[in-house]
Write a protein that holds these residues in place. Structure first.
Motif, PDB file in Angstrom:
ATOM      1  N   ILE A   9       0.825  -1.211   0.000  1.00 30.70           N
ATOM      2  CA  ILE A   9       0.000   0.000   0.000  1.00 30.70           C
ATOM      3  C   ILE A   9       0.861   1.263   0.000  1.00 30.70           C
ATOM      4  CG2 ILE A   9      -1.905   1.167   1.190  1.00 30.70           C
ATOM      5  CD1 ILE A   9      -2.450  -1.533   2.584  1.00 30.70           C
ATOM      6  N   PRO A  10       0.930   1.972  -1.145  1.00 27.84           N
ATOM      7  CA  PRO A  10       1.708   3.214  -1.179  1.00 27.84           C
ATOM      8  C   PRO A  10       0.951   4.335  -0.454  1.00 27.84           C
ATOM      9  CG  PRO A  10       0.576   2.919  -3.256  1.00 27.84           C
ATOM     10  CD  PRO A  10       0.260   1.708  -2.430  1.00 27.84           C
ATOM     11  N   CYS A  11       1.670   5.129   0.309  1.00 27.69           N
ATOM     12  CA  CYS A  11       1.007   6.208   1.062  1.00 27.69           C
ATOM     13  C   CYS A  11       1.811   7.499   0.946  1.00 27.69           C
ATOM     14  CB  CYS A  11       0.944   5.884   2.555  1.00 27.69           C
ATOM     15  SG  CYS A  11       0.276   4.277   2.905  1.00 27.69           S
ATOM     16  N   ASN A  13       1.340  11.443   2.199  1.00 30.71           N
ATOM     17  CA  ASN A  13       0.538  12.415   2.961  1.00 30.71           C
ATOM     18  C   ASN A  13      -0.891  11.909   3.203  1.00 30.71           C
ATOM     19  OD1 ASN A  13       2.775  14.000   2.890  1.00 30.71           O
ATOM     20  ND2 ASN A  13       1.973  15.462   1.396  1.00 30.71           N
ATOM     21  N   GLU A  14      -0.996  10.784   3.846  1.00 28.94           N
ATOM     22  CA  GLU A  14      -2.305  10.162   4.014  1.00 28.94           C
ATOM     23  C   GLU A  14      -2.716  10.058   5.480  1.00 28.94           C
ATOM     24  OE1 GLU A  14      -4.168   9.761   1.569  1.00 28.94           O
ATOM     25  OE2 GLU A  14      -3.159   8.948  -0.196  1.00 28.94           O
ATOM     26  N   GLN A  15      -2.307  11.024   6.305  1.00 30.43           N
ATOM     27  CA  GLN A  15      -2.617  10.911   7.734  1.00 30.43           C
ATOM     28  C   GLN A  15      -4.116  10.881   8.030  1.00 30.43           C
ATOM     29  OE1 GLN A  15      -0.622  14.220   9.528  1.00 30.43           O
ATOM     30  NE2 GLN A  15      -2.144  15.702   8.863  1.00 30.43           N
ATOM     31  N   ASN A  48       5.769   4.211   2.716  1.00 29.61           N
ATOM     32  CA  ASN A  48       5.666   5.657   2.868  1.00 29.61           C
ATOM     33  C   ASN A  48       6.487   6.323   1.765  1.00 29.61           C
ATOM     34  OD1 ASN A  48       5.409   8.281   3.909  1.00 29.61           O
ATOM     35  ND2 ASN A  48       7.321   8.033   5.044  1.00 29.61           N
ATOM     36  N   ASP A  49       5.821   7.136   0.950  1.00 33.08           N
ATOM     37  CA  ASP A  49       6.499   7.744  -0.197  1.00 33.08           C
ATOM     38  C   ASP A  49       6.957   9.162   0.147  1.00 33.08           C
ATOM     39  OD1 ASP A  49       7.433   8.154  -2.754  1.00 33.08           O
ATOM     40  OD2 ASP A  49       5.479   8.669  -3.585  1.00 33.08           O
ATOM     41  N   GLY A  50       7.831   9.249   1.160  1.00 38.61           N
ATOM     42  CA  GLY A  50       8.380  10.559   1.534  1.00 38.61           C
ATOM     43  C   GLY A  50       7.322  11.556   1.974  1.00 38.61           C
ATOM     44  N   CYS A 103      -4.179   3.425  -0.714  1.00 40.09           N
ATOM     45  CA  CYS A 103      -4.533   3.375   0.705  1.00 40.09           C
ATOM     46  C   CYS A 103      -5.832   4.109   1.027  1.00 40.09           C
ATOM     47  CB  CYS A 103      -3.399   3.923   1.549  1.00 40.09           C
ATOM     48  SG  CYS A 103      -3.293   5.683   1.423  1.00 40.09           S
ATOM     49  N   ASP A 104      -6.492   4.692  -0.011  1.00 43.47           N
ATOM     50  CA  ASP A 104      -7.629   5.562   0.301  1.00 43.47           C
ATOM     51  C   ASP A 104      -8.985   4.870   0.303  1.00 43.47           C
ATOM     52  OD1 ASP A 104      -7.854   5.082  -2.342  1.00 43.47           O
ATOM     53  OD2 ASP A 104      -7.506   7.129  -3.004  1.00 43.47           O
ATOM     54  N   GLY A 105      -9.002   3.546   0.102  1.00 41.71           N
ATOM     55  CA  GLY A 105     -10.261   2.798   0.156  1.00 41.71           C
ATOM     56  C   GLY A 105     -11.157   3.004  -1.048  1.00 41.71           C
ATOM     57  N   GLN A 106     -10.632   3.616  -2.131  1.00 37.67           N
ATOM     58  CA  GLN A 106     -11.464   3.817  -3.337  1.00 37.67           C
ATOM     59  C   GLN A 106     -11.700   2.501  -4.056  1.00 37.67           C
ATOM     60  OE1 GLN A 106      -9.297   7.244  -5.336  1.00 37.67           O
ATOM     61  NE2 GLN A 106     -11.427   7.722  -5.706  1.00 37.67           N
ATOM     62  N   ASP A 107     -10.681   1.640  -4.017  1.00 38.48           N
ATOM     63  CA  ASP A 107     -10.814   0.342  -4.661  1.00 38.48           C
ATOM     64  C   ASP A 107     -11.369  -0.634  -3.638  1.00 38.48           C
ATOM     65  OD1 ASP A 107      -9.622   1.314  -7.036  1.00 38.48           O
ATOM     66  OD2 ASP A 107      -7.669   1.180  -6.059  1.00 38.48           O
ATOM     67  N   GLU A 211      -7.313  14.037   0.349  1.00 35.72           N
ATOM     68  CA  GLU A 211      -7.509  14.525  -1.019  1.00 35.72           C
ATOM     69  C   GLU A 211      -6.679  13.766  -2.026  1.00 35.72           C
ATOM     70  OE1 GLU A 211      -6.795  18.693  -1.081  1.00 35.72           O
ATOM     71  OE2 GLU A 211      -8.641  19.105   0.026  1.00 35.72           O
ATOM     72  N   THR A 212      -7.102  13.832  -3.291  1.00 34.84           N
ATOM     73  CA  THR A 212      -6.363  13.138  -4.347  1.00 34.84           C
ATOM     74  C   THR A 212      -4.973  13.757  -4.556  1.00 34.84           C
ATOM     75  OG1 THR A 212      -6.318  12.569  -6.683  1.00 34.84           O
ATOM     76  CG2 THR A 212      -7.513  14.553  -6.112  1.00 34.84           C
ATOM     77  N   HIS A 213      -4.018  12.908  -4.940  1.00 36.94           N
ATOM     78  CA  HIS A 213      -2.691  13.417  -5.305  1.00 36.94           C
ATOM     79  C   HIS A 213      -2.479  13.267  -6.803  1.00 36.94           C
ATOM     80  CE1 HIS A 213      -2.382  11.977  -1.093  1.00 36.94           C
ATOM     81  NE2 HIS A 213      -1.879  13.189  -0.952  1.00 36.94           N
ATOM     82  N   TYR A 214      -3.570  12.953  -7.518  1.00 35.03           N
ATOM     83  CA  TYR A 214      -3.468  12.800  -8.957  1.00 35.03           C
ATOM     84  C   TYR A 214      -4.323  13.811  -9.698  1.00 35.03           C
ATOM     85  CZ  TYR A 214      -0.487   8.861  -9.947  1.00 35.03           C
ATOM     86  OH  TYR A 214       0.610   8.057 -10.139  1.00 35.03           O
TER      87      TYR A 214
END
Ligand code: UDP
Ligand code: MG
Length: 320
Positions: A9-11, A13-15, A48-50, A103-107, A211-214
């Motif tokens: 699970i890539p994350c 800024n997903e606090q 965690n992607d930085g 990690c956002d539960g969209q899928d 929020e989305t990062h894309y």
């Protein structure tokens, strides 16, 4: 023996969303274990992607509380594709199968059960495909679907409406590790590895928090990366355009000469038109030819494996 699964699970800024979805991932893991589909050694691996917020602290807390959670952290933000790759490469020697998911539960997290079942019935790669995008805005839906169609047109093999929710066995990942390219477009690269694959359909939901990062700009950048790193079709299009322009130029040339001969042309006009037509078409054809060679060089420098063997009769005898 049931397979060991690692959920990657890539994350970034997903606090906000991690505390909401982490228990859901765990619940899904437990339910698959209870059904006997996967081994009790299976894990949920956060990458965690930085992140610049508290994401990494949350991941560390989760893994301290429960040994089913593990985390790795990239030294800086490298983008979603690199984060997923880091997780897959870290995990494949420790497990039998991986499932990558945002990690956002969209899928739909529960679709994992069907994915694992597909694996158990012989698929080495299982693509999670969005059956509908009802919850996406009209803009997101049209741009995203246009994205898949455009990629296909440009010669990149992708599964329509599949993003990065997929199961890959470690057998496939071992071969995938030999794809050394730096520009990553995982959903176009995985089909290149081959092996038996299938799809599982699910409905895409809304983000549970955060929020989305894309944004569109990142989506366009991803599409350009996907096309230019997997296909030389744009270069080939230059050759076709060159040939097409040559035909038009030839017609233009005849027109200029006829106009000159019938006395309908100003002095010097016909010769200029002829020169422009000839030179521009010759130039395009030449660029096209150069493009063909550059395309070949490009594919060569990738040093991708030239063959991948999926099965051996010897393995079967050893019971592997
Ligand atoms: N992500 C990441 N690095 C980035 C951007 C995004 O690891 O630089 C992760 C993010 O945490 C999420 C997934 O990639 O788990 C998909 O991102 P997002 O949900 O923002 O994209 P969308 O679903 O809106 O296309
Ligand atoms: Mg998302």
């Amino acid at each position: 023996m049931s397979p060991v699964l690692y959920i990657i699970i890539p994350c970034y800024n997903e606090q906000e969303v991690l505390p909401v979805t982490a228990p859901l991932f765990l619940e899904q893991l437990r339910s698959m274990q209870a059904e006997g589909l996967i081994s009790s050694d299976s894990k949920i691996m956060f990458v965690n992607d930085g992140s610049r917020d508290k994401t990494w602290e949350i991941i560390k807390d989760l893994s301290a509380q429960n040994s089913s959670f593990v985390g790795i952290s990239q030294s800086r933000n490298r983008g979603h594709q690199n984060a997923v790759l880091a997780g897959l490469m870290e995990a494949y020697s420790k497990c039998d199968i991986t499932i990558s998911i945002d990690c956002d539960g969209q899928d739909d997290i529960t679709a994992m059960t069907d994915m694992v079942k597909e694996y158990l019935s012989g698929s080495e790669v299982v693509y999670g495909v969005r059956s509908s995008r009802k919850t996406d805005t009209f803009f997101k839906r049209t741009t995203a679907e246009g994205f898949y169609k455009f990629l296909k047109l440009m010669g990149v093999e992708v599964v329509f409406n599949h993003a990065d929710y997929r199961l890959i066995s470690s057998k496939v990942l071992k071969e995938f590790a030999a794809f050394k390219e730096v520009n990553l477009f995982l959903r176009g690269m995985v089909p290149l590895v081959g092996f038996k694959s299938s799809s599982v359909y699910y409905e895409r939901k809304e983000r549970m928090a955060g929020e989305t990062h894309y944004p569109l700009s990142k989506m366009i950048a991803l599409a350009v990366d996907g096309i230019t790193s997997l296909s030389v079709k744009p270069l080939r299009l230059i050759s076709s355009l060159g040939l097409f322009m040559s035909l038009i130029s030839f017609a233009g040339l005849i027109w200029a000469v006829v106009s000159k001969l019938t006395g309908n042309a100003a002095d010097g006009w016909a010769s200029i038109v002829c020169i422009i037509c000839l030179l521009s078409s010759v130039q395009l054809v030449c660029i096209g030819i150069l493009g063909e060679y550059i395309g070949k060089i490009y594919m060569e420098v990738k040093k991708r494996p030239r063959y991948i063997i999926s099965e051996r009769t010897e393995d079967e005898k050893d019971g592997k």
